[in-house]
Design an enzyme around this catalytic site. Structure first.
Site, PDB file in Angstrom:
ATOM      1  N   ASN A 111      65.403 -65.077  39.897  1.00 23.59           N
ATOM      2  CA  ASN A 111      66.635 -64.402  39.485  1.00 23.59           C
ATOM      3  C   ASN A 111      66.828 -64.663  37.998  1.00 23.59           C
ATOM      4  O   ASN A 111      66.507 -65.747  37.506  1.00 23.59           O
ATOM      5  CB  ASN A 111      67.823 -64.963  40.269  1.00 23.59           C
ATOM      6  CG  ASN A 111      69.098 -64.166  40.075  1.00 23.59           C
ATOM      7  OD1 ASN A 111      69.095 -63.110  39.426  1.00 23.59           O
ATOM      8  ND2 ASN A 111      70.192 -64.654  40.624  1.00 23.59           N
ATOM      9  N   THR A 112      67.329 -63.678  37.295  1.00 26.29           N
ATOM     10  CA  THR A 112      67.618 -63.874  35.875  1.00 26.29           C
ATOM     11  C   THR A 112      69.119 -63.948  35.661  1.00 26.29           C
ATOM     12  O   THR A 112      69.887 -63.172  36.235  1.00 26.29           O
ATOM     13  CB  THR A 112      66.959 -62.787  34.998  1.00 26.29           C
ATOM     14  OG1 THR A 112      67.338 -63.005  33.652  1.00 26.29           O
ATOM     15  CG2 THR A 112      67.317 -61.393  35.433  1.00 26.29           C
ATOM     16  N   HIS A 113      69.533 -64.945  34.855  1.00 28.09           N
ATOM     17  CA  HIS A 113      70.950 -65.258  34.688  1.00 28.09           C
ATOM     18  C   HIS A 113      71.265 -65.317  33.186  1.00 28.09           C
ATOM     19  O   HIS A 113      70.521 -65.940  32.427  1.00 28.09           O
ATOM     20  CB  HIS A 113      71.248 -66.594  35.368  1.00 28.09           C
ATOM     21  CG  HIS A 113      72.661 -67.039  35.186  1.00 28.09           C
ATOM     22  ND1 HIS A 113      73.734 -66.312  35.658  1.00 28.09           N
ATOM     23  CD2 HIS A 113      73.182 -68.132  34.576  1.00 28.09           C
ATOM     24  CE1 HIS A 113      74.852 -66.941  35.346  1.00 28.09           C
ATOM     25  NE2 HIS A 113      74.554 -68.037  34.690  1.00 28.09           N
ATOM     26  N   ALA A 146      69.421 -71.937  47.722  1.00 25.03           N
ATOM     27  CA  ALA A 146      70.650 -71.598  48.441  1.00 25.03           C
ATOM     28  C   ALA A 146      71.900 -71.700  47.576  1.00 25.03           C
ATOM     29  O   ALA A 146      72.980 -71.279  47.992  1.00 25.03           O
ATOM     30  CB  ALA A 146      70.787 -72.498  49.673  1.00 25.03           C
ATOM     31  N   GLY A 147      71.778 -72.239  46.370  1.00 20.42           N
ATOM     32  CA  GLY A 147      72.937 -72.411  45.506  1.00 20.42           C
ATOM     33  C   GLY A 147      73.182 -71.211  44.604  1.00 20.42           C
ATOM     34  O   GLY A 147      72.521 -70.177  44.701  1.00 20.42           O
ATOM     35  N   ASP A 149      72.802 -69.829  41.124  1.00 20.31           N
ATOM     36  CA  ASP A 149      72.073 -69.970  39.848  1.00 20.31           C
ATOM     37  C   ASP A 149      71.583 -71.405  39.642  1.00 20.31           C
ATOM     38  O   ASP A 149      71.590 -71.916  38.514  1.00 20.31           O
ATOM     39  CB  ASP A 149      72.971 -69.533  38.676  1.00 20.31           C
ATOM     40  CG  ASP A 149      73.392 -68.079  38.798  1.00 20.31           C
ATOM     41  OD1 ASP A 149      72.602 -67.264  39.308  1.00 20.31           O
ATOM     42  OD2 ASP A 149      74.525 -67.755  38.407  1.00 20.31           O
TER      43      ASP A 149
HETATM   44  C1  GAR Z   1      71.655 -59.304  33.114  1.00 13.46           C
HETATM   45  O1  GAR Z   1      72.128 -59.889  31.929  1.00 13.46           O
HETATM   46  C2  GAR Z   1      71.564 -60.327  34.220  1.00 13.46           C
HETATM   47  O2  GAR Z   1      71.209 -61.607  33.764  1.00 13.46           O
HETATM   48  C3  GAR Z   1      72.981 -60.332  34.723  1.00 13.46           C
HETATM   49  O3  GAR Z   1      73.338 -58.985  34.754  1.00 13.46           O
HETATM   50  C4  GAR Z   1      72.668 -58.307  33.692  1.00 13.46           C
HETATM   51  C5  GAR Z   1      72.002 -57.083  34.252  1.00 13.46           C
HETATM   52  O4  GAR Z   1      71.593 -56.208  33.251  1.00 13.46           O
HETATM   53  N1  GAR Z   1      73.044 -60.957  36.006  1.00 13.46           N
HETATM   54  C6  GAR Z   1      74.032 -61.767  36.374  1.00 13.46           C
HETATM   55  O5  GAR Z   1      75.003 -62.013  35.685  1.00 13.46           O
HETATM   56  C7  GAR Z   1      73.861 -62.367  37.770  1.00 13.46           C
HETATM   57  N2  GAR Z   1      74.693 -63.513  37.907  1.00 13.46           N
HETATM   58  P1  GAR Z   1      70.691 -54.938  33.609  1.00 13.46           P
HETATM   59  O6  GAR Z   1      71.303 -54.270  34.841  1.00 13.46           O
HETATM   60  O7  GAR Z   1      70.791 -54.062  32.400  1.00 13.46           O
HETATM   61  O8  GAR Z   1      69.304 -55.423  33.856  1.00 13.46           O
END
Ligand code: GAR
Length: 205
Positions: A111-113, A146-147, A149
């Site tokens: 997952n990317t945060h 499971a947490g 981020d």
């Molecule tokens: C990204 O910055 C991603 O890290 C974030 O939503 C954006 C999606 O951008 N995700 C979160 O905040 C999850 N907690 P995108 O739809 O343009 O790829």
């Protein structure tokens, strides 16, 4: 995952610019990965349109269409599983996956945060970083657990906070480095494989 092109399923909830970066990278066969399916938790988003324009099959499971969160999670898990992915990428997917999903794809889902973990987990990473007054923030790619981020970190990239930043301007600058981080890391995971040992993630098998 080494050798043949790794099969990647991407889950999105919004604009899908991270998905687009992956789709663009996958156009080069030497990248080592192919996006074989894109899923979402809502209809009518640009992320799904990007997949459709790229000829990638899509699926949608809305939480509200299921009797319980667990039922939604099972349906999501079944759809993702139907693509037989080597790797699942949550790219702006604004839902926590559940027990069934983790049982099926734990250890192969990233997952990317948009914050530097362990700071500012959750839905509002850029806003909370700005409000806290940090001078450096960034993004984190992690193996989902499971947490919230909280999983083992695959990669991070930093961004300086400007004095006149708004939540949007900061998030947009984070997203520039985030896309590069994601493309680089997913490519390496696909080509080299990766291992997770405790909290340590290493590329290579
Ligand atoms: C990204 O910055 C991603 O890290 C974030 O939503 C954006 C999606 O951008 N995700 C979160 O905040 C999850 N907690 P995108 O739809 O343009 O790829």
């Amino acid at each position: 995952m080494c050798g043949v092109s790794a099969r990647v399923v991407v889950l999105v909830s919004g604009a899908g610019t991270n998905l687009q970066a992956l789709l663009d990278a996958c156009a080069d066969p030497s990248y080592g990965a192919t996006v074989v399916g894109v899923g979402a938790d809502r209809d009518g988003i640009e992320g799904l349109a990007r997949a459709e324009r790229a000829g990638v099959p899509t699926f949608v499971h809305r939480v509200g269409h299921y009797a319980s969160r667990a039922e939604w999670d099972k349906a999501l898990t079944a759809s993702v599983g139907s693509y037989e992915p080597d790797l699942v990428v949550l790219a702006g997917f604004m839902k926590l996956t559940g027990e069934a999903f983790l049982a099926a794809f734990g250890g192969q889902t990233v997952n990317t945060h948009p914050a530097l973990s362990p700071s500012f987990p959750g839905m509002h990473g850029p806003r909370e970083a700005l409000e806290y007054g940090v001078k450096v923030t960034g993004c984190t790619l992690f193996v989902v657990d499971a947490g919230v981020d909280s999983g083992p970190i695959v990669a991070q990239a930093s961004v300086l906070v400007a004095e006149d930043d708004t939540v949007d301007s900061l998030h947009e600058r984070i997203k520039i480095v985030e896309r590069a981080m994601l493309v680089d890391s997913v490519g390496r995971m696909a080509r080299e494989g990766f291992t997770v040992s405790g909290r340590k993630v290493r590329f290579g098998s």
